[in-house]
Write a protein that holds these residues in place. Structure first.
Motif, mmCIF file in Angstrom:
data_model
loop_
_atom_site.group_PDB
_atom_site.id
_atom_site.type_symbol
_atom_site.label_atom_id
_atom_site.label_comp_id
_atom_site.label_asym_id
_atom_site.label_seq_id
_atom_site.Cartn_x
_atom_site.Cartn_y
_atom_site.Cartn_z
ATOM 1 N N HIS A 34 68.664 -41.487 14.581
ATOM 2 C CA HIS A 34 68.171 -40.932 15.743
ATOM 3 C C HIS A 34 69.134 -41.044 16.996
ATOM 4 O O HIS A 34 68.845 -41.043 18.220
ATOM 5 C CB HIS A 34 66.917 -41.594 16.265
ATOM 6 N N PHE A 35 70.613 -40.644 16.622
ATOM 7 C CA PHE A 35 71.537 -40.908 17.643
ATOM 8 C C PHE A 35 71.394 -39.699 18.832
ATOM 9 O O PHE A 35 71.379 -40.111 19.716
ATOM 10 C CB PHE A 35 73.058 -40.910 16.933
ATOM 11 N N TRP A 36 71.185 -38.373 18.158
ATOM 12 C CA TRP A 36 71.133 -37.352 19.199
ATOM 13 C C TRP A 36 69.693 -37.585 20.000
ATOM 14 O O TRP A 36 69.646 -36.768 20.988
ATOM 15 C CB TRP A 36 71.238 -36.237 18.262
ATOM 16 N N HIS A 37 68.698 -37.900 19.220
ATOM 17 C CA HIS A 37 67.473 -38.118 19.908
ATOM 18 C C HIS A 37 67.773 -38.963 21.157
ATOM 19 O O HIS A 37 67.278 -38.696 22.153
ATOM 20 C CB HIS A 37 66.483 -38.905 19.022
ATOM 21 N N ALA A 38 68.433 -40.069 21.069
ATOM 22 C CA ALA A 38 68.802 -41.060 22.157
ATOM 23 C C ALA A 38 69.372 -40.459 23.324
ATOM 24 O O ALA A 38 69.408 -40.586 24.697
ATOM 25 C CB ALA A 38 69.381 -42.367 21.617
ATOM 26 N N VAL A 39 70.583 -39.561 22.933
ATOM 27 C CA VAL A 39 71.382 -39.017 23.726
ATOM 28 C C VAL A 39 70.866 -38.049 24.579
ATOM 29 O O VAL A 39 70.917 -37.835 25.761
ATOM 30 C CB VAL A 39 72.798 -38.363 23.047
ATOM 31 N N VAL A 40 69.911 -37.376 24.060
ATOM 32 C CA VAL A 40 69.410 -36.129 24.466
ATOM 33 C C VAL A 40 68.260 -36.500 25.499
ATOM 34 O O VAL A 40 68.213 -36.277 26.700
ATOM 35 C CB VAL A 40 68.610 -35.167 23.547
ATOM 36 N N CYS A 41 67.775 -37.665 25.323
ATOM 37 C CA CYS A 41 66.547 -38.262 25.853
ATOM 38 C C CYS A 41 67.111 -38.990 27.158
ATOM 39 O O CYS A 41 66.693 -38.615 28.256
ATOM 40 C CB CYS A 41 65.842 -39.462 25.153
ATOM 41 N N ALA A 42 68.198 -39.563 27.033
ATOM 42 C CA ALA A 42 68.838 -40.406 28.146
ATOM 43 C C ALA A 42 69.443 -39.366 29.073
ATOM 44 O O ALA A 42 69.384 -39.398 30.459
ATOM 45 C CB ALA A 42 70.114 -41.255 27.771
ATOM 46 N N PHE A 43 70.022 -38.104 28.517
ATOM 47 C CA PHE A 43 70.630 -37.174 29.381
ATOM 48 C C PHE A 43 69.592 -36.436 30.250
ATOM 49 O O PHE A 43 69.579 -36.454 31.342
ATOM 50 C CB PHE A 43 71.430 -36.114 28.527
ATOM 51 N N SER A 44 68.462 -36.030 29.593
ATOM 52 C CA SER A 44 67.479 -35.345 30.260
ATOM 53 C C SER A 44 66.833 -36.223 31.464
ATOM 54 O O SER A 44 66.598 -35.609 32.383
ATOM 55 C CB SER A 44 66.404 -34.995 29.212
ATOM 56 N N LEU A 45 66.490 -37.409 31.054
ATOM 57 C CA LEU A 45 65.813 -38.620 32.015
ATOM 58 C C LEU A 45 66.688 -38.521 33.315
ATOM 59 O O LEU A 45 66.248 -38.502 34.454
ATOM 60 C CB LEU A 45 65.480 -39.844 31.537
ATOM 61 N N THR A 46 67.994 -38.968 33.006
ATOM 62 C CA THR A 46 68.892 -39.059 33.983
ATOM 63 C C THR A 46 69.147 -37.833 34.926
ATOM 64 O O THR A 46 69.105 -37.900 36.187
ATOM 65 C CB THR A 46 70.294 -39.591 33.377
ATOM 66 N N CYS A 47 69.188 -36.540 34.247
ATOM 67 C CA CYS A 47 69.309 -35.601 35.228
ATOM 68 C C CYS A 47 68.003 -35.044 35.901
ATOM 69 O O CYS A 47 68.294 -34.592 37.064
ATOM 70 C CB CYS A 47 69.514 -34.159 34.123
ATOM 71 N N LEU A 48 66.921 -35.618 35.463
ATOM 72 C CA LEU A 48 65.591 -35.530 36.435
ATOM 73 C C LEU A 48 65.753 -36.059 37.772
ATOM 74 O O LEU A 48 65.477 -35.714 38.969
ATOM 75 C CB LEU A 48 64.675 -35.999 35.618
ATOM 76 N N MET A 49 66.485 -37.342 37.644
ATOM 77 C CA MET A 49 66.963 -37.940 39.100
ATOM 78 C C MET A 49 67.783 -37.343 39.958
ATOM 79 O O MET A 49 67.744 -37.409 41.076
ATOM 80 C CB MET A 49 67.355 -39.405 38.805
ATOM 81 N N TYR A 50 68.296 -36.229 39.411
ATOM 82 C CA TYR A 50 69.483 -35.587 40.221
ATOM 83 C C TYR A 50 68.943 -34.199 40.423
ATOM 84 O O TYR A 50 69.570 -33.239 40.588
ATOM 85 C CB TYR A 50 70.793 -35.471 39.519
ATOM 86 N N ALA A 51 67.556 -33.925 40.422
ATOM 87 C CA ALA A 51 67.323 -32.667 40.611
ATOM 88 C C ALA A 51 67.594 -31.995 41.730
ATOM 89 O O ALA A 51 67.880 -30.843 42.121
ATOM 90 C CB ALA A 51 65.529 -32.512 40.184
ATOM 91 N N GLY A 52 67.560 -32.692 42.871
ATOM 92 C CA GLY A 52 68.044 -32.291 44.188
ATOM 93 C C GLY A 52 69.191 -32.154 44.318
ATOM 94 O O GLY A 52 69.718 -31.050 44.933
ATOM 95 N N SER A 53 70.013 -32.774 43.701
ATOM 96 C CA SER A 53 71.457 -32.616 43.601
ATOM 97 C C SER A 53 71.764 -31.172 42.854
ATOM 98 O O SER A 53 72.779 -30.591 43.522
ATOM 99 C CB SER A 53 72.268 -33.933 43.189
ATOM 100 N N PHE A 54 71.078 -31.045 41.700
ATOM 101 C CA PHE A 54 71.323 -29.740 41.264
ATOM 102 C C PHE A 54 70.969 -28.589 41.945
ATOM 103 O O PHE A 54 71.766 -27.510 41.944
ATOM 104 C CB PHE A 54 70.680 -29.800 39.673
#
Length: 294
Positions: free
Chosen positions: A87-107
């Motif tokens: 489940h390596f890619w599962h963990a990578v995509v999950c962490a990337f997606s969650l972290t990007c949500l916190m930067y929605a305003g920045s994006f």
């Protein structure tokens, strides 16, 4: 089979690794008996080598405490540090997606900037070339995330869990060592910026608060997913983006995006990191990391 630690042993080991990491990082002259570096590039290369030396020392120390030397196996060591393919890619995509949500305003703010003449996107060819040749970028996006996650997550969290601390306690305890390791910035900021003690304390206090929040988030990801890749990806994204943008004079849309992203983050944080999704079995009767003692 993993060793059983006491609370005192776990805390002492984590404190010792914090001291080792910072001490080796800031004592290149003890390792390289050479004249002082003549350029920032040379200084950073020495700092990189010291960071990896400190990381290897911490990995060796934690391995001695976690795994009996007579039964050392490479797969056991990797598993204890959250390095696995399952489940390596599962963990990578999950962490990337969650972290990007916190930067929605920045994006959203960046997208608004793209409308202005002369602005270029984050991932333009020019920006990629600039990062590839920027030694500071290598520090922020490669060396610091790898070494810090190995030491302050992969090494310390298994020690704390095997020492008897509950996962909920570990999520908030482990970042304390992570924050303490950043206290060295107090002297750096004070000497380089020539600021008052009050201003320096406020600046460093803000940084320590940020490292505590991020450290808790990274520890949560590591414990829940069992993957070192999850906090590593989050660390890289946060170092690349900096502090999230909450408010901007560009318009209300940035604030709305920030709030919406934060709400989505907290709503999805637990469901996307359910241990069962990553083949992690939680056993209340087992005191060690991920049940390896069984």
């Amino acid at each position: 089979m993993m060793e059983t630690l006491t609370v005192k042993e776990a805390l002492t080991a984590c404190g010792g690794m914090t001291v080792v990491y910072v001490a080796v990082l800031y004592s290149p002259t003890l390792i390289f008996r050479r004249p002082p570096p003549t350029s920032f590039y040379q200084f950073m290369i020495r700092r990189f080598i010291c960071a990896f030396v400190a990381t290897l020392l911490c990995l060796f120390l934690s391995s001695l405490l976690l795994l009996p030397t007579g039964s050392w196996k490479f797969t056991h060591i990797l598993a204890a540090y959250g390095v696995r393919s399952n489940h390596f890619w599962h963990a990578v995509v999950c962490a990337f997606s969650l972290t990007c949500l916190m930067y929605a305003g920045s994006f959203v703010l960046k997208l608004l900037d793209l409308w202005n003449e002369g602005e270029s996107p984050y991932f333009s060819l020019e920006s990629i070339k600039s990062f590839a040749s920027n030694i500071a970028a290598w520090r922020n996006l490669v060396v610091a995330p790898i070494t810090e996650e190995l030491v302050f997550r992969a090494c310390m969290i298994p020690l704390l869990l095997c020492g008897g601390f509950k996962p909920e306690t570990t999520v908030f305890l482990c970042p304390l060592f992570f924050s303490l390791a950043h206290l060295n910035h107090l002297l750096e900021f004070y000497s380089r910026k020539n600021c008052s003690v009050l201003k320096t304390s406020m600046a460093v206090g803000t940084q320590l608060a940020y490292t505590m929040v991020f450290g808790s988030y990274a520890s949560f990801l590591f414990i829940r997913t069992g993957h070192l890749a999850a906090p590593l990806v989050a660390h890289i994204v946060c170092n690349f983006m900096g502090l999230p943008v909450i408010y901007s004079k560009r318009g209300l849309v940035v604030s709305v995006a920030s709030i919406a992203g934060a709400i989505a983050f907290f709503c999805l944080l637990t469901p996307l990191t359910v241990p069962a999704l990553y083949n992690i079995k939680i056993d209340d009767d087992c005191s060690c990391w991920q049940g390896y003692c069984n």
